[in-house]
Design an enzyme around this catalytic site. Structure first.
Site, short mmCIF file in Angstrom:
data_model
loop_
_atom_site.label_atom_id
_atom_site.label_comp_id
_atom_site.label_asym_id
_atom_site.label_seq_id
_atom_site.Cartn_x
_atom_site.Cartn_y
_atom_site.Cartn_z
N VAL A 38 17.28 -28.17 0.41
CA VAL A 38 17.97 -27.53 1.54
C VAL A 38 17.88 -28.43 2.77
CG1 VAL A 38 18.08 -25.53 3.06
CG2 VAL A 38 17.39 -25.23 0.67
N GLY A 88 33.81 -40.64 3.28
CA GLY A 88 32.75 -40.42 2.31
C GLY A 88 31.92 -39.19 2.54
N LYS A 147 21.85 -22.70 -0.90
CA LYS A 147 20.79 -22.95 0.08
C LYS A 147 20.37 -21.65 0.78
CE LYS A 147 22.52 -27.64 0.77
NZ LYS A 147 23.31 -28.54 1.64
#
Length: 430
Positions: free
Chosen positions: A134, A189, A207
């Site tokens: 996370v 990216g 998460k």
């Protein structure tokens, strides 16, 4: 005195994160040994493509047989950075069975099967650490699990996906549309060729499940997390947010109910006031805001992804696990004693921003206000603009349940004077 016999580490995966883990283990070997109390040795690296050149890694360590590697019996710690459910789940379980502790960055697996993995670790007296699962390099799991263990956490509110924050920040700062901002994120990216896991909120939801479980000492699975993506967010939504002194973020929100008897976990786009610390989080950065009884408000901020930042979190766990190994102890395991029920989205209470397309004629506002009142939803502000027989009506509510708001919207759609519901967005962070 430092032990001379090294602790042996097996690395599962040698992509962007795994290669950085191997590099840091090599370049910082002396420092790591001093901090742990014994040297650490990379004993094997499991990969899918053994022919690929991996700078700094002895080719003799590379194998495609990950199962054999974790079952060797002389491995002290297995570092799993391959991701996905299988074979990661089977490999981690086998590692415990054959005497190794595990450091993982696998958010999807932990969100789905964290309880079973913790049980397997406990059964064999081994550690399961996953700080890197996370928010990348941001220390978050350990503060929640250890530093705040004596406190009562009531809410965790955060930006936990860098790709989505980059896209929304670009839309906010430049006026770009969603697709234009996504294309730029892909070119730089920040976004994968298939960005679904990010932009549809799956990554953030995994998460959120992990964070909620730790914060509230309750088992929260991925299926318990309400999720909305951000593909429908428009430039018009940002304009409305600015009129309210807000911006828009994709938020992971985990919170206790006001009576403390249940919890919720959700991921969705939301308007957040510019005065809130999360509103200033730019680019691909992550930040998590924690609210607790004794500590008050805490914020954790930093790079939430990338090879080196994520590897930093992995190495932090590796040091802790190796220290435990030397002392013959284990760190904190799963804490699920509270076992609070996880409520559905219908019970979540928050504010709402609703944009309606309506007929531009007398009495429309009164009709709309009556519908809100009939469903127990109190209106905070109303703004109406229009011409040539058509108008836009923007309603901001006081706090209301999601179920009440949904009932209100269903009734609004049945009014002859309401042409359509242009957008609905929650307002958080107040």
């Amino acid at each position: 005195m430092m032990r001379t016999r090294p602790l042996k580490v097996a690395l599962l995966g040698c992509g962007v994160v795994g290669s950085e883990v191997a590099r840091i283990m090599t370049t910082h070997a002396d420092d790591l040994a001093a901090r742990i109390g014994a040297p650490v040795e990379l004993a094997g690296v499991a990969v899918r493509r053994p022919s690929k050149v991996r700078e700094g890694i002895d080719p003799s360590l590379v194998t495609t047989d990950a199962t054999a590697l974790v079952k060797r019996g002389d491995i002290d710690v297995v570092v799993e950075v391959i991701g996905g459910i299988e074979p990661a789940r089977s490999l981690i379980t086998a590692a415990f069975e054959h005497g190794a502790s595990v450091v993982s960055a696998n958010k999807a697996l932990l969100a789905q099967d964290g309880a079973a993995l913790h049980a397997a670790a406990g059964q064999h007296g081994k550690d399961l650490y996953y700080e890197a699962a996370v928010a990348g390099a941001i220390p978050l799991i350990r503060p929640l699990r250890e530093s705040l263990a004596g406190d009562k956490v009531n809410r965790v509110l955060g930006i936990v996906n860098g790709t989505t924050n980059f896209i929304l920040d670009k839309m906010d700062s430049t006026g770009a549309g969603y697709q234009e901002a996504l294309d730029e994120a892909t070119a730089l990216g920040y976004a994968e060729a298939d960005p679904t896991a990010d932009v549809e909120g799956f990554d953030a939801a995994a998460k959120a499940a992990i964070l909620a479980g730790i914060a509230f000492h309750t088992r929260v699975r991925l299926d318990d997390v309400y999720r909305e993506g951000m593909a429908e967010v428009t430039a018009s939504d940002f304009a409305s947010a600015k009129n309210m002194g807000c911006t828009i973020k994709l938020l992971a929100i985990c919170e206790r109910a006001e009576d403390g008897q249940s919890v919720t976990a959700r991921v969705h786009p939301a308007m957040i006031p510019l005065s809130h610390p999360l509103a200033s989080v730019r680019g691909a950065y992550n930040a998590v805001f924690v609210e607790s009884d004794a500590s008050g408000q805490l914020m954790f901020y930093g790079p939430g992804a990338g090879g080196a930042p994520t590897a930093s979190a992995v190495l932090g766990d590796l040091v802790a696990v190796c220290r435990n190994r030397l002392s013959g102890t284990t760190g904190p395991g799963e804490s699920a004693y509270a076992a609070l029920p996880v409520s559905g989205m219908g019970e979540v209470v928050t504010r709402y921003h609703i944009s309606l397309d309506v007929a531009d004629k007398p009495g429309v506002l009164a009709q709309v206000a009556t519908v809100f009142a009939e469903h127990g939803v109190s209106i905070d502000t109303v703004r109406q603009t229009g011409k040539d027989g058509e108008a836009s009506l923007v309603v901001v509510t006081h706090r209301a349940s999601d179920a009440a708001l949904n009932g209100t919207v269903e009734a609004l759609r049945k009014l002859d004077t309401v042409r359509g519901v242009a957008s609905i967005m929650r307002v958080e962070g107040e």
